[in-house]
Design an enzyme around this catalytic site. Structure first.
Site, mmCIF file in Angstrom:
data_model
loop_
_atom_site.group_PDB
_atom_site.id
_atom_site.type_symbol
_atom_site.label_atom_id
_atom_site.label_comp_id
_atom_site.label_asym_id
_atom_site.label_seq_id
_atom_site.Cartn_x
_atom_site.Cartn_y
_atom_site.Cartn_z
ATOM 1 N N SER A 140 0.844 -1.189 0.000
ATOM 2 C CA SER A 140 0.000 0.000 0.000
ATOM 3 C C SER A 140 0.878 1.236 0.000
ATOM 4 O O SER A 140 2.032 1.196 0.449
ATOM 5 C CB SER A 140 -0.888 0.009 1.250
ATOM 6 O OG SER A 140 -1.500 1.273 1.441
ATOM 7 N N TYR A 154 -2.289 -0.899 10.215
ATOM 8 C CA TYR A 154 -2.393 -1.254 8.801
ATOM 9 C C TYR A 154 -1.167 -0.778 8.032
ATOM 10 O O TYR A 154 -0.555 -1.533 7.263
ATOM 11 C CB TYR A 154 -3.659 -0.647 8.193
ATOM 12 C CG TYR A 154 -3.821 -0.938 6.718
ATOM 13 C CD1 TYR A 154 -4.312 -2.165 6.285
ATOM 14 C CD2 TYR A 154 -3.478 0.014 5.758
ATOM 15 C CE1 TYR A 154 -4.457 -2.443 4.939
ATOM 16 C CE2 TYR A 154 -3.617 -0.254 4.409
ATOM 17 C CZ TYR A 154 -4.105 -1.481 4.000
ATOM 18 O OH TYR A 154 -4.230 -1.746 2.666
#
Length: 252
Positions: A140, A154
């Protein structure tokens, strides 16, 4: 020989859309997820559009190391080979550190980090045996810097798997007898089930089909690392990597 792609976390969101787009490119597919009912629906959809494709489904919890290895070996047995494994399964849960909800952060870290390592281990065992393959790690843009509040765990998990992918790629550079590529794909903000409940407007968000198309293009080109969609994320990632944290917060 037909190209075979194994995608984990394929029952929804980015994984399901990657399955659709790779099927359109002529790939046979091995698809896994915990929710097999949704995989059944996805398989029917893909075969209706591409009846010449082969799609096999596997129930898999990526936090179960033994199951990950067994399932990957079963895919190899069923298809005879695996050309590409896309480590996509993951969670987006999280809570601010110190607010008493470490269970949410732990679940995300176990799934996104330990689960990804288990998938990479299983895939690389197959690729080393075959002497070729393509390992794809879905990271990401949040891997570039630390993110606050519910995004902390995350972002940390995605930084970990990006480093893992680079480490494996570095090792493969020293193995001229192995034709194994490793790609780390860092999507920006792409609409998916993981973020559909986010009510506030998110900068630079694109729809699922558009975002995944950029991911698929980077994967097909076997890019070592790609921030997608390239505009604006390639430039933003460079800025984020060097800008003061206060600036990064405003950018994101």
């Amino acid at each position: 020989m037909t190209f075979t792609t194994f995608i984990t976390g394929a029952s929804s969101g980015l994984g399901a859309e990657m399955a659709r787009q790779f099927a359109a490119l002529g790939h046979d597919l091995a698809l896994s997820a915990r929710r097999t009912d949704r995989l059944d629906a996805l398989k029917s959809e893909i075969l209706a559009a591409h009846p010449e494709r082969r799609v096999e489904l596997y129930a898999l919890d990526v936090t179960d190391d033994d199951a990950v290895l067994a399932t990957t070996q079963q895919v190899k047995t069923d298809f005879g080979h695996i050309d590409r494994v896309i480590v996509n399964a993951g969670l987006g849960k999280g809570a601010p550190v110190g607010k008493g909800k470490n269970y949410a952060n732990r679940e995300t870290l176990v799934t996104n980090v330990l689960g990804a390592f288990a998938q990479a281990e299983a895939a690389m065992q197959v690729f080393r045996e075959q002497k070729k393959g393509h390992l794809v790690i879905i990271s990401s843009v949040t891997s570039v810097r630390g993110f606050p509040s519910s995004m902390t765990a995350y972002a940390a998990s995605k930084a970990a798997v990006a480093s893992m992918g680079e480490g494996i790629r570095s090792e493969m550079m020293g193995k001229p007898d192995l034709d194994i590529d490793v790609s780390v794909i860092c999507p920006g903000y792409i609409r998916s089930e993981m973020n559909e409940k986010v009510k506030q407007k998110v900068k630079y968000m694109v729809d699922t089909e558009t975002g995944v198309r950029a991911m698929v293009e980077a994967i097909e080109r076997r890019k070592a690392k790609a921030f997608v969609p390239a505009k604006p994320w390639e430039a933003l990632a460079r800025v984020m990597s060097v800008a003061p944290l206060q600036v990064v917060r405003k950018l994101m």
